[in-house]
Design a protein around this motif. Structure first.
Motif, PDB file in Angstrom:
ATOM      1  N   ASN A 162      53.273  36.129  22.372  1.00 42.05           N
ATOM      2  CA  ASN A 162      53.753  37.078  21.356  1.00 42.05           C
ATOM      3  C   ASN A 162      54.984  37.835  21.832  1.00 42.05           C
ATOM      4  O   ASN A 162      55.235  38.964  21.391  1.00 42.05           O
ATOM      5  CB  ASN A 162      52.641  38.053  20.948  1.00 42.05           C
ATOM      6  N   LYS A 163      55.738  37.223  22.758  1.00 43.04           N
ATOM      7  CA  LYS A 163      57.049  37.729  23.195  1.00 43.04           C
ATOM      8  C   LYS A 163      56.958  39.162  23.687  1.00 43.04           C
ATOM      9  O   LYS A 163      57.698  40.045  23.241  1.00 43.04           O
ATOM     10  CB  LYS A 163      58.059  37.634  22.042  1.00 43.04           C
ATOM     11  N   SER A 164      56.068  39.394  24.646  1.00 37.85           N
ATOM     12  CA  SER A 164      55.829  40.766  25.083  1.00 37.85           C
ATOM     13  C   SER A 164      55.661  40.853  26.597  1.00 37.85           C
ATOM     14  O   SER A 164      55.510  39.841  27.289  1.00 37.85           O
ATOM     15  CB  SER A 164      54.570  41.320  24.407  1.00 37.85           C
ATOM     16  N   LEU A 165      55.698  42.076  27.073  1.00 39.02           N
ATOM     17  CA  LEU A 165      55.390  42.415  28.461  1.00 39.02           C
ATOM     18  C   LEU A 165      54.130  43.262  28.427  1.00 39.02           C
ATOM     19  O   LEU A 165      54.086  44.281  27.732  1.00 39.02           O
ATOM     20  CB  LEU A 165      56.553  43.191  29.082  1.00 39.02           C
ATOM     21  N   LYS A 166      53.106  42.841  29.187  1.00 40.69           N
ATOM     22  CA  LYS A 166      51.824  43.533  29.128  1.00 40.69           C
ATOM     23  C   LYS A 166      51.431  44.047  30.505  1.00 40.69           C
ATOM     24  O   LYS A 166      51.638  43.371  31.511  1.00 40.69           O
ATOM     25  CB  LYS A 166      50.745  42.597  28.582  1.00 40.69           C
ATOM     26  N   VAL A 167      50.864  45.246  30.524  1.00 40.81           N
ATOM     27  CA  VAL A 167      50.487  45.909  31.772  1.00 40.81           C
ATOM     28  C   VAL A 167      48.989  46.207  31.736  1.00 40.81           C
ATOM     29  O   VAL A 167      48.466  46.722  30.740  1.00 40.81           O
ATOM     30  CB  VAL A 167      51.289  47.208  31.976  1.00 40.81           C
ATOM     31  N   PHE A 168      48.323  45.872  32.865  1.00 39.83           N
ATOM     32  CA  PHE A 168      46.891  46.103  33.005  1.00 39.83           C
ATOM     33  C   PHE A 168      46.618  46.784  34.346  1.00 39.83           C
ATOM     34  O   PHE A 168      47.436  46.726  35.270  1.00 39.83           O
ATOM     35  CB  PHE A 168      46.112  44.780  32.974  1.00 39.83           C
ATOM     36  N   THR A 169      45.459  47.410  34.454  1.00 39.88           N
ATOM     37  CA  THR A 169      44.992  47.829  35.765  1.00 39.88           C
ATOM     38  C   THR A 169      44.504  46.595  36.515  1.00 39.88           C
ATOM     39  O   THR A 169      44.330  45.521  35.925  1.00 39.88           O
ATOM     40  CB  THR A 169      43.837  48.841  35.654  1.00 39.88           C
ATOM     41  N   SER A 170      44.258  46.737  37.806  1.00 39.94           N
ATOM     42  CA  SER A 170      43.796  45.588  38.591  1.00 39.94           C
ATOM     43  C   SER A 170      42.407  45.124  38.169  1.00 39.94           C
ATOM     44  O   SER A 170      42.003  43.996  38.495  1.00 39.94           O
ATOM     45  CB  SER A 170      43.788  45.941  40.081  1.00 39.94           C
ATOM     46  N   ARG A 171      41.688  45.946  37.424  1.00 38.77           N
ATOM     47  CA  ARG A 171      40.373  45.562  36.907  1.00 38.77           C
ATOM     48  C   ARG A 171      40.453  45.016  35.494  1.00 38.77           C
ATOM     49  O   ARG A 171      39.437  44.647  34.912  1.00 38.77           O
ATOM     50  CB  ARG A 171      39.417  46.765  36.933  1.00 38.77           C
ATOM     51  N   GLY A 172      41.651  44.977  34.920  1.00 44.10           N
ATOM     52  CA  GLY A 172      41.824  44.346  33.622  1.00 44.10           C
ATOM     53  C   GLY A 172      41.868  45.280  32.435  1.00 44.10           C
ATOM     54  O   GLY A 172      41.893  44.819  31.289  1.00 44.10           O
ATOM     55  N   CYS A 173      41.902  46.591  32.659  1.00 39.48           N
ATOM     56  CA  CYS A 173      42.007  47.524  31.533  1.00 39.48           C
ATOM     57  C   CYS A 173      43.454  47.552  31.035  1.00 39.48           C
ATOM     58  O   CYS A 173      44.381  47.741  31.823  1.00 39.48           O
ATOM     59  CB  CYS A 173      41.579  48.924  31.965  1.00 39.48           C
TER      60      CYS A 173
ATOM     61  N   GLY B  44      46.292  41.537  51.003  1.00 35.07           N
ATOM     62  CA  GLY B  44      46.415  40.092  50.840  1.00 35.07           C
ATOM     63  C   GLY B  44      45.760  39.567  49.587  1.00 35.07           C
ATOM     64  O   GLY B  44      45.725  38.350  49.358  1.00 35.07           O
ATOM     65  N   THR B  45      45.225  40.447  48.747  1.00 36.59           N
ATOM     66  CA  THR B  45      44.649  40.030  47.466  1.00 36.59           C
ATOM     67  C   THR B  45      45.748  39.458  46.579  1.00 36.59           C
ATOM     68  O   THR B  45      46.854  39.991  46.518  1.00 36.59           O
ATOM     69  CB  THR B  45      43.976  41.223  46.775  1.00 36.59           C
ATOM     70  N   MET B  46      45.442  38.349  45.891  1.00 33.10           N
ATOM     71  CA  MET B  46      46.435  37.656  45.071  1.00 33.10           C
ATOM     72  C   MET B  46      46.033  37.633  43.601  1.00 33.10           C
ATOM     73  O   MET B  46      44.854  37.543  43.276  1.00 33.10           O
ATOM     74  CB  MET B  46      46.620  36.229  45.581  1.00 33.10           C
ATOM     75  N   VAL B  47      47.038  37.703  42.740  1.00 30.35           N
ATOM     76  CA  VAL B  47      46.838  37.648  41.297  1.00 30.35           C
ATOM     77  C   VAL B  47      47.560  36.412  40.771  1.00 30.35           C
ATOM     78  O   VAL B  47      48.741  36.209  41.065  1.00 30.35           O
ATOM     79  CB  VAL B  47      47.389  38.909  40.606  1.00 30.35           C
ATOM     80  N   VAL B  48      46.856  35.581  39.997  1.00 33.31           N
ATOM     81  CA  VAL B  48      47.417  34.347  39.453  1.00 33.31           C
ATOM     82  C   VAL B  48      47.232  34.345  37.946  1.00 33.31           C
ATOM     83  O   VAL B  48      46.157  34.697  37.445  1.00 33.31           O
ATOM     84  CB  VAL B  48      46.733  33.098  40.062  1.00 33.31           C
ATOM     85  N   VAL B  49      48.288  33.953  37.207  1.00 40.23           N
ATOM     86  CA  VAL B  49      48.142  33.745  35.764  1.00 40.23           C
ATOM     87  C   VAL B  49      48.106  32.245  35.487  1.00 40.23           C
ATOM     88  O   VAL B  49      48.816  31.469  36.124  1.00 40.23           O
ATOM     89  CB  VAL B  49      49.285  34.413  34.962  1.00 40.23           C
TER      90      VAL B  49
ATOM     91  N   GLY C   8      40.685  33.349  49.505  1.00 35.36           N
ATOM     92  CA  GLY C   8      40.552  32.472  48.344  1.00 35.36           C
ATOM     93  C   GLY C   8      39.305  32.686  47.522  1.00 35.36           C
ATOM     94  O   GLY C   8      39.068  31.933  46.565  1.00 35.36           O
ATOM     95  N   ARG C   9      38.500  33.708  47.838  1.00 33.80           N
ATOM     96  CA  ARG C   9      37.302  33.963  47.038  1.00 33.80           C
ATOM     97  C   ARG C   9      37.688  34.657  45.735  1.00 33.80           C
ATOM     98  O   ARG C   9      38.434  35.634  45.734  1.00 33.80           O
ATOM     99  CB  ARG C   9      36.316  34.830  47.817  1.00 33.80           C
ATOM    100  N   ARG C  10      37.170  34.113  44.630  1.00 27.38           N
ATOM    101  CA  ARG C  10      37.489  34.690  43.320  1.00 27.38           C
ATOM    102  C   ARG C  10      36.785  36.028  43.165  1.00 27.38           C
ATOM    103  O   ARG C  10      35.554  36.108  43.229  1.00 27.38           O
ATOM    104  CB  ARG C  10      37.056  33.719  42.220  1.00 27.38           C
ATOM    105  N   LEU C  11      37.563  37.100  42.959  1.00 28.52           N
ATOM    106  CA  LEU C  11      37.014  38.439  42.874  1.00 28.52           C
ATOM    107  C   LEU C  11      36.712  38.839  41.440  1.00 28.52           C
ATOM    108  O   LEU C  11      35.629  39.352  41.151  1.00 28.52           O
ATOM    109  CB  LEU C  11      37.982  39.446  43.507  1.00 28.52           C
ATOM    110  N   ASN C  12      37.651  38.641  40.540  1.00 28.12           N
ATOM    111  CA  ASN C  12      37.430  38.950  39.132  1.00 28.12           C
ATOM    112  C   ASN C  12      38.529  38.301  38.292  1.00 28.12           C
ATOM    113  O   ASN C  12      39.506  37.755  38.834  1.00 28.12           O
ATOM    114  CB  ASN C  12      37.402  40.457  38.882  1.00 28.12           C
ATOM    115  N   SER C  13      38.359  38.318  37.005  1.00 31.85           N
ATOM    116  CA  SER C  13      39.357  37.771  36.080  1.00 31.85           C
ATOM    117  C   SER C  13      39.334  38.598  34.803  1.00 31.85           C
ATOM    118  O   SER C  13      38.337  39.229  34.480  1.00 31.85           O
ATOM    119  CB  SER C  13      39.086  36.290  35.787  1.00 31.85           C
ATOM    120  N   PHE C  14      40.442  38.560  34.076  1.00 31.75           N
ATOM    121  CA  PHE C  14      40.528  39.314  32.835  1.00 31.75           C
ATOM    122  C   PHE C  14      41.655  38.735  31.979  1.00 31.75           C
ATOM    123  O   PHE C  14      42.403  37.857  32.415  1.00 31.75           O
ATOM    124  CB  PHE C  14      40.755  40.812  33.099  1.00 31.75           C
TER     125      PHE C  14
END
Length: 397
Positions: free
Chosen positions: A197-208, A145-150, A164-170
């Motif tokens: 910059n007209k791109s698709l970007k991929v990160f790990t859930s920790r922001g790497c 149930g963890t959610m990711v918001v941009v 609804g607790r904020r876990l991390n951001s990147f």
């Protein structure tokens, strides 16, 4: 005030009890802290008028204002306001006193109640100005149930727990320019469409950072993951839908195809994990004949698993059975494979039956919904509302 006037419209088939509930939730509640206004004495939650016309509680004005300059930026219209120019909103105080005295529509003593809205009820909300800034996309991370918001904050990607607790951001501003949508792969990688910059970007859930796909898109907008783990991306500038296959573990692109090339300004994309169908929302040319003069019609296209068109329907056709013109801002599939559409024009969520019949699911407590998560296991809908910068959870309790 940060209120959608359409949600307060009076229609012949609306009961007085529902109208009173809408007044309570849309007018008598601060849209930053979600606490009910309290007009008594020097209460921290007295409704205060800002010079721009919006209303916040006194506590939120103090929290958002600069301690020395005594100025704050309105969380709804971004106008710079002088704290000394705020004033008590007597009209809302009088309205609240009237409802309290009549004992109709008054809040319960046990806290916030769930508000009936369509067939679902609002159970909780989190975020708000200061936590989220003009959010544009939401996705679920795994089965917890963890959610990711941009959004437009200093860190573009925010991860929230189920409560609804904020876990991390990147994703600093330099790393992500202007995020429009987000999706999560089966392996837990976060995929962001970046119009900056007209791109698709991929990160790990920790922001790497894993990889960036550039020189392929002109205006990447909607993104979702199909049942095979491929990434589907709409390009609003070129009118295409791309399918990208990645090896996130090695950070390499395995395949890139464009199965649909005849779309008109496509935006939201959704993939059905049950049937493999794909839905795309198009924003068509302005309709100069519409009474509003600047109405932008929308169209929904639903494709089979092999990308053959199953059906399409535009906002005009959908509006024939409604009291107002629909504007589809996003689309999703529920656990049974039904199409769910977000209508930002009326601030409602609808279920679409067989491409023609609409059933209202949520019709209250929304301002400008843009994103949606359908959870099959507990029959809940999680809505991203950019109007008041919140995430709202509804359930059929």
């Amino acid at each position: 005030m940060a209120v959608n006037p359409r949600s307060l419209r009076s229609q012949g088939n609306q009961r007085p009890e529902r109208i009173l509930r809408e007044i309570q939730s849309n007018l008598l509640e601060c849209k930053v802290c979600f606490e009910m206004f309290n007009p008594a004495g020097q209460s921290e939650h007295r409704p205060q008028n800002l010079p721009c016309g919006h209303v916040l509680c006194l506590e939120c004005i103090r929290a958002l204002s600069h301690p020395v300059l005594k100025k704050l930026e309105c969380p709804f219209c971004r106008q710079l306001c002088d704290v000394d120019s705020t004033s008590h909103c007597q009209a809302l105080s009088d309205l609240q006193e009237l409802l309290l005295n009549s004992k109709v529509g008054a809040p319960s003593s046990g806290g916030k109640a769930c508000h009936v809205s369509g067939s679902l009820q609002l159970c909780s909300a989190f975020g708000g100005w200061g936590t989220l800034f003009n959010p544009t996309g939401i996705a679920v991370l795994g089965t917890s149930g963890t959610m990711v918001v941009v959004h437009d904050g200093d860190t573009r990607v925010v991860v929230f727990g189920p409560q609804g607790r904020r876990l991390n951001s990147f994703g600093q501003r330099g790393d992500i320019g202007y995020p429009l949508d987000v999706a999560v792969t089966p392996s837990g990688h976060v995929v962001v469409t970046d119009a900056g910059n007209k791109s698709l970007k991929v990160f790990t859930s920790r922001g790497c950072h894993v990889l960036t796909l550039t020189d392929v898109f002109q205006l990447p907008w909607g993104v979702d993951i199909d049942s095979h783990g491929n990434i589907l991306v709409s390009d609003s500038q070129t009118g295409t839908l791309s399918r990208v296959t990645l090896d996130c573990g090695r950070g390499v692109i395995l395949d890139h195809q464009t199965p649909i090339t005849d779309l008109e300004h496509p935006r939201s994309v959704a993939c059905c994990q049950v049937t493999g169908a794909t839905a795309v929302v198009e924003h068509l040319l302005f309709d100069e004949s519409h009474p509003n003069g600047n109405h932008r019609p929308t169209r929904l296209r639903v494709y089979e698993k092999d990308f053959n068109l199953r059906y399409q329907i535009d906002s005009f056709s959908l509006s024939l059975g409604s009291t107002a013109w629909l504007c589809i801002s996003a689309v999703a599939f529920d656990g049974d494979g039904n199409v769910i559409i977000i209508d930002c024009q009326q601030a409602m969520i609808w279920k679409l039956h067989k491409g023609t019949k609409l059933t209202p699911l949520i019709g209250e407590n929304l301002v400008h919904p843009l994103g949606l998560i359908c959870a099959a296991k507990d029959n809940t809908l999680t809505v991203l509302d950019s109007g008041d910068h919140t995430v709202k959870i509804y359930s059929a309790i």
